[in-house]
Design a protein around this motif. Structure first.
Motif, PDB file in Angstrom:
ATOM      1  N   MET A 255      -2.663 -13.631  -6.858  1.00 14.86           N
ATOM      2  CA  MET A 255      -3.630 -12.536  -6.860  1.00 14.86           C
ATOM      3  C   MET A 255      -4.321 -12.463  -8.218  1.00 14.86           C
ATOM      4  O   MET A 255      -4.078 -11.557  -9.004  1.00 14.86           O
ATOM      5  CB  MET A 255      -2.937 -11.189  -6.563  1.00 14.86           C
ATOM      6  CG  MET A 255      -2.614 -10.931  -5.126  1.00 14.86           C
ATOM      7  SD  MET A 255      -1.998  -9.226  -4.907  1.00 14.86           S
ATOM      8  CE  MET A 255      -3.480  -8.269  -5.257  1.00 14.86           C
ATOM      9  N   THR A 390      -4.108  -2.362  -3.874  1.00 17.57           N
ATOM     10  CA  THR A 390      -3.979  -3.605  -4.639  1.00 17.57           C
ATOM     11  C   THR A 390      -2.601  -3.706  -5.288  1.00 17.57           C
ATOM     12  O   THR A 390      -1.968  -4.774  -5.282  1.00 17.57           O
ATOM     13  CB  THR A 390      -5.069  -3.675  -5.720  1.00 17.57           C
ATOM     14  OG1 THR A 390      -6.338  -3.498  -5.112  1.00 17.57           O
ATOM     15  CG2 THR A 390      -5.031  -5.012  -6.445  1.00 17.57           C
ATOM     16  N   LYS A 393       0.018  -4.603  -2.652  1.00 15.73           N
ATOM     17  CA  LYS A 393      -0.051  -6.015  -2.282  1.00 15.73           C
ATOM     18  C   LYS A 393       0.637  -6.882  -3.327  1.00 15.73           C
ATOM     19  O   LYS A 393       1.354  -7.842  -3.002  1.00 15.73           O
ATOM     20  CB  LYS A 393      -1.511  -6.440  -2.132  1.00 15.73           C
ATOM     21  CG  LYS A 393      -2.202  -5.891  -0.898  1.00 15.73           C
ATOM     22  CD  LYS A 393      -3.652  -6.378  -0.829  1.00 15.73           C
ATOM     23  CE  LYS A 393      -4.363  -5.852   0.406  1.00 15.73           C
ATOM     24  NZ  LYS A 393      -5.785  -6.295   0.453  1.00 15.73           N
ATOM     25  N   PHE A 394       0.432  -6.542  -4.586  1.00 11.98           N
ATOM     26  CA  PHE A 394       1.070  -7.283  -5.676  1.00 11.98           C
ATOM     27  C   PHE A 394       2.591  -7.135  -5.603  1.00 11.98           C
ATOM     28  O   PHE A 394       3.329  -8.130  -5.706  1.00 11.98           O
ATOM     29  CB  PHE A 394       0.542  -6.764  -7.012  1.00 11.98           C
ATOM     30  CG  PHE A 394       1.206  -7.371  -8.214  1.00 11.98           C
ATOM     31  CD1 PHE A 394       0.916  -8.662  -8.616  1.00 11.98           C
ATOM     32  CD2 PHE A 394       2.124  -6.636  -8.964  1.00 11.98           C
ATOM     33  CE1 PHE A 394       1.521  -9.229  -9.729  1.00 11.98           C
ATOM     34  CE2 PHE A 394       2.726  -7.185 -10.071  1.00 11.98           C
ATOM     35  CZ  PHE A 394       2.425  -8.482 -10.460  1.00 11.98           C
TER      36      PHE A 394
END
Length: 411
Positions: A255, A390, A393-394
């Protein structure tokens, strides 16, 4: 030509430093890159080398003083023709200069590595560092080594015994001034390091809009793989933190949009998957930065981390060692804590607080209770550059990497 010696600016956030040691004395010659003096910033002690061959003419500032960056602390002669810096008063001849600025009681042999705290303790206890045998990496002299030497050279019942214990003496030396009794307890001024850390973290907490995401990572596979790898070889001992660092590095590579920081000029996207690592030292927490973690094998990460930890504990990290990266891993798992919510390191956009592994019962696919080894992690993130989706997701990538750790063994 007569030239100035200045307090250098070691990093963007440095505004002042403490002059810890003069490594040469007036009248002594030196070679290019030879260490001249040691400046201690809020993060580390830095040995400042000579930019060219020369002779030290004059010392303007003695050790122990806190000085703004750019302060003139002495003068040197580069041997080139020219007037150079005007002389306010007659410069003493080398022998006179040495007499005017006698060397400190302890030895300043630059080839003997010494932690800043040990150097300060030796000066206070009048211990010659040349007589001290270091117990740290590469023979580095630590505070405990100075205390042991001081104890040997003092009659029983004197200074060290009066201080109570060795640890109490170390704490007393680390403080910038003696504590003052007040009605409710004692009061002492903070050291330069304590003041700078307090200012930086206060600014970070006030100016950076933190938000927090907590998850649990299943660590049974990591625990089993680590035990197998450590049992199969003795050259390099792997820790759980090495796996966490590797998982974070791999997530940054997967990412790249999260690998960014806020600056006054705009949002800076970083090219390398660098990861900070919180290290506990005698001076407090330091954060050296591992480079290119997402492109290294687990063994490579362990080797780089081990070297940085040794240098951090010995007080030999440079400012460059602690610059860069968007995220720091702060692992407190050894202290039996479930979750840890941390303050973002200034200049970064995230910090991952890592807790202890605990055994809990969870239902399996058939609804039957099974034991899981879970580790709590809290991501503190900068809302100026990241949002909750975000960040989650990380974290999901980090958790997945730890659940299948074989993928972390290779770059």
């Amino acid at each position: 030509m007569r030239r100035e010696l200045l307090v250098p600016k070691l990093g963007l956030t440095m505004s002042e430093g403490v002059l810890v040691e003069w490594m040469v004395q007036p009248g002594e010659s030196f070679k290019v890159d030879q260490g001249l003096f040691v400046i201690e910033s809020e993060k580390a002690a830095n040995e400042i080398g000579a930019e060219a061959d020369g002779v030290l003419l004059e010392i303007k500032v003695q050790t122990g003083e806190t000085l703004p960056c750019g302060t003139v602390i002495g003068y040197w002669d580069d041997g080139q023709p020219g007037e150079g810096v005007p002389v306010a008063s007659a410069v003493a001849a080398p022998s006179e200069a040495i007499a005017a600025h006698p060397a400190p009681v302890h030895s300043n042999n630059p080839r003997v590595p010494v932690t800043p705290l040990a150097r300060r303790l030796a000066q206070q206890q009048r211990v010659d560092l040349a007589r001290v045998t270091g117990s740290g990496p590469r023979g580095r002299i630590r505070a405990r080594d100075v205390l042991a030497t001081a104890q040997q050279q003092m009659p029983a019942g004197q200074a060290l015994e009066a201080a109570g214990t060795a640890s109490a003496l170390v704490q007393a030396v680390a403080a910038p001034a003696a504590a003052v009794p007040v009605e409710s307890g004692t009061l002492r001024p903070p050291s330069g390091l304590e003041r700078n850390v307090a200012q930086r973290l206060t600014a970070a907490k006030q100016q950076v809009p933190h938000f927090y995401l907590a998850v649990d990572a299943e660590m049974s596979a990591v625990v089993a793989l680590r035990a197998q790898l450590n049992a199969s070889q003795s050259r390099q001992r792997l820790t759980l933190n090495h796996f966490v660092l590797a998982a974070v590095g791999h997530a940054l590579e997967a990412m790249p949009e999260i690998n960014c920081v806020w600056t006054d000029e705009g949002i800076l996207s970083l090219n390398s998957s660098d990861v900070g690592m919180a290290v506990s030292t005698d001076k407090g927490l330091l954060v050296p930065v591992l480079r290119g973690v997402g492109r290294r094998s687990l063994g490579g990460i362990a080797a780089q981390a081990g070297e940085l930890i040794s240098r951090a504990q010995a007080g030999r990290l440079s400012s460059a060692d602690m610059q860069g990266g968007a995220i720091t891993v702060s692992n407190a798992g050894m202290h039996d804590v479930i979750y840890m919510t941390s303050i973002i390191n200034p200049g970064q956009s995230m910090i991952l607080g890592v807790g202890s592994i605990r055994e809990v019962f969870r239902p399996d696919e058939n609804g039957q209770p099974v034991i899981r080894r879970e580790m709590g992690m809290v991501l503190s993130a900068d809302h100026r550059v990241l949002d909750g989706v975000t960040g989650l997701k990380f974290l999901k990538l980090v958790v997945q990497a730890l659940s299948r750790p074989l993928g972390l063994l290779v770059a």
